[in-house]
Motif scaffolding. Structure first.
Motif, PDB file in Angstrom:
ATOM      1  N   LEU A  13       0.940  -1.018   0.053  1.00  0.00           N
ATOM      2  CA  LEU A  13      -0.046   0.164   0.011  1.00  0.00           C
ATOM      3  C   LEU A  13       0.814   1.072   0.008  1.00  0.00           C
ATOM      4  N   SER A  14       0.541   2.217  -0.961  1.00  0.00           N
ATOM      5  CA  SER A  14       1.264   3.266  -1.056  1.00  0.00           C
ATOM      6  C   SER A  14       1.017   4.689   0.171  1.00  0.00           C
ATOM      7  N   GLN A  16      -0.090   7.359  -0.802  1.00  0.00           N
ATOM      8  CA  GLN A  16      -1.231   8.274  -1.089  1.00  0.00           C
ATOM      9  C   GLN A  16      -2.413   7.161  -0.757  1.00  0.00           C
ATOM     10  N   GLN A  17      -2.589   5.891  -0.792  1.00  0.00           N
ATOM     11  CA  GLN A  17      -3.717   5.100  -0.422  1.00  0.00           C
ATOM     12  C   GLN A  17      -3.992   5.058   1.104  1.00  0.00           C
ATOM     13  N   ALA A  20      -5.369   8.431   1.641  1.00  0.00           N
ATOM     14  CA  ALA A  20      -6.674   8.532   1.341  1.00  0.00           C
ATOM     15  C   ALA A  20      -7.590   7.839   2.457  1.00  0.00           C
ATOM     16  N   ALA A  21      -7.131   6.620   2.651  1.00  0.00           N
ATOM     17  CA  ALA A  21      -7.965   5.875   3.963  1.00  0.00           C
ATOM     18  C   ALA A  21      -8.151   6.672   5.231  1.00  0.00           C
TER      19      ALA A  21
END
Length: 543
Positions: A13-14, A16-17, A20-21
């Motif tokens: 998972l990056s 950015q991900q 966002a979460a």
């Protein structure tokens, strides 16, 4: 080595991900699996520290739902993948690796925070910046005390911290107790109430709690706490034992207690705290895909005397201070309970402002607090190992002197406990660095592992058996059994097979911190509001 199976089992998972979460308030546990000291040097805001060597001891309690989205990382030490495998073996089915580790977070522009409990400390600074919480400097407070002014000093830390060092004349009133106890401790509305902690956060939150609850007294935080007191060249007291419980308390049904109940509920409502009951909570516990932490915010003594089945002890002041440790699943639901109508509401008001989905359990009866004692933790089984008694270990260690035998004793307790006392000849070791520790020890006839109770040593035994062809034993009952047998002890850093990085040396604890470290800590706290703005993922608001 990372295998194809690992990549399939533990997807990346990056930054950015994850960012966002966090903004979506999806459930996510971002775990830094290094030891506490390197974690405190650099980590994302909502990372929780769970050292790889302690996963079996802590994971089930801290991450109760096995299908929680978990992301683990290190900073290139090679700990993340072993931690992911260990979590997977414990039944966690949604384990991921942070793409690029901590350096990947940095490279993607992620904000890096220092110290421990960073979310709570940053939130405290935000509260002060927006509410302009009144404060007095250490010299101003000392002048009031010297003049015997009408003031009361309330220490919002845990009792053990207060006992170590305190403001002269201060009374131990951990944060969640303040609104419930203050009217009895300062019955005259003219009495100035001064709230202190070691640094800033708990004094700010404690003072603002009293202000939010509308007590008639003037309220001030001791600016910079015991650090500020020390930096001003003023003397602290040590070993004090004055507790709120030693003073008269307003009984339930009294006017003061009723005022505390009404005001704390009003504060919680303003913070948009939810309400629930036992029937709804039971349904929540059956939900799939949702984590619910059930926490009792009263004192540990009250919890042990009687608590709701399934609830954990989390005294409210420390819960607000250490939310990242107690509830590492960001986006989870939190349900709080007390038996007075004050402490849960005040604690919940702060958690709600920190972006948590938090509820107070209403309608409780005394008969609902039917469980007692401190329930044993849910732990996974250990691999099979052989035990040795304290008496047999003592004989083996005595045989070492003959030169014909060499029993190597590794102690996996905390480094602080090891320095305080350990079995003569024992070497301090971190489970996360066991391979390196074994390389530093002389050729062994056998290895014996211990810790305070041998609980952690039992898990480490399986690791050791994979790293050596020599027999591995675990001391039955641990060092506690050795002590109970009346066998000798020694103290100090007599033999360190691993570095003492399991505990971050907090600049606001103890009595021997350098002035430069204390000032640097305060400077760091002052900068947290700006860091929050840069990070952009916190979701905090202030009523």
């Amino acid at each position: 080595m990372t295998t194809t199976t690992d990549i399939a089992t533990f997807p990346l998972l990056s930054f950015q991900q994850i960012h966002a979460a966090l903004l979506e308030r999806s459930e996510l546990a971002l775990l830094d699996v290094r030891e506490e000291a390197p974690f405190a040097e650099a980590h994302p805001l909502f990372a929780a520290n769970l050292p790889v060597g302690r996963i079996e001891l802590e994971a089930y309690a801290r991450i109760p739902r096995r299908d929680t989205t978990i992301v683990v990382y290190d900073d290139g030490e090679g700990l993340a993948l072993p931690a992911a495998r260990r979590l997977h073996r414990l039944g966690y089915s949604a384990v991921h690796l942070l793409d690029g580790g901590l350096q990947g977070w940095r490279d993607a522009g992620g904000e890096i925070f220092r110290d421990v409990n960073a979310p709570s400390k940053a939130f405290g600074e935000l509260v002060e910046s927006q509410r302009h919480t009144p404060s007095l400097s250490a010299p101003e407070v000392k002048a009031l005390l010297d003049a015997k002014a009408d003031v009361v000093v309330l220490d919002a830390r845990r009792f053990d911290e207060y006992n170590t060092m305190s403001i002269p004349g201060g009374i131990s009133v951990p944060g969640a107790e303040l609104v419930l106890r203050v009217r009895a401790l300062a019955p005259r509305p003219e009495t100035r109430v001064i709230v202190n902690c070691a640094g800033r956060t708990r004094s700010i939150i404690g003072s603002q709690s009293l202000i939010n609850a509308g007590i008639p007294n003037p309220v001030s935080a001791l600016r910079n706490g015991t650090i500020g007191w020390t930096l001003a060249g003023q003397q602290l007291e040590h070993g004090k034992t004055q507790r709120f419980s030693d003073r008269p308390t307003d009984p339930p049904g009294s006017q003061n207690h009723a005022q505390a109940v009404a005001s704390s509920r009003e504060v919680a409502n303003r913070a948009r705290v939810g309400r629930t009951d036992l029937a709804t909570l039971a349904r929540w516990q059956e939900e799939v895909g949702r984590t619910t932490y059930r926490l009792d915010v009263r004192t540990p003594e009250e919890y042990a005397a009687g608590h709701l089945p399934g609830f954990s002890s989390a005294p409210g002041g420390q819960l607000v201070q250490e939310t990242d440790h107690i509830a590492p699943v960001r986006g989870a639901r939190i349900v709080l309970a007390d038996d007075d109508g004050v402490r849960a509401n005040m604690s919940a008001s702060w958690l709600a402002q920190m972006g948590w989905d938090v509820y107070v359990l209403d309608g409780l009866q005394q008969t609902d607090f039917s469980a007692s004692g401190n329930p044993p933790p849910q732990l996974p089984p250990t691999s099979p190992y052989e035990s040795v008694t304290p008496q047999q270990l003592a004989q083996w260690l005595q045989d070492n002197a003959s030169g014909n035998d060499n029993t190597v004793l590794l102690d996996f307790t905390s480094s602080a406990n090891y320095v305080k006392q350990h079995i003569p000849g024992a070497r301090f070791a971190l489970r996360s660095q066991l391979a390196q520790a074994l390389q530093q020890t002389p050729a062994a006839t056998r290895y014996v592992l211990t810790c305070g109770s041998s609980l952690l040593a039992g898990y480490a035994a399986g690791d050791a058996q994979q790293l050596t062809d020599k027999p591995v034993f675990v001391l039955a009952g641990g060092t506690a059994a050795w002590i109970a047998a009346g066998l000798p002890l020694e103290s100090g850093e007599t033999a360190l097979a691993s570095p003492r990085i399991d505990r971050y040396q907090r600049p606001y604890e103890g009595t021997d911190n350098p002035v430069a470290a204390m000032q640097a800590y305060l400077d760091w706290e002052y900068g947290l509001v700006a860091q929050l703005a840069t990070d952009g993922s916190h979701g905090f608001f202030v009523i």
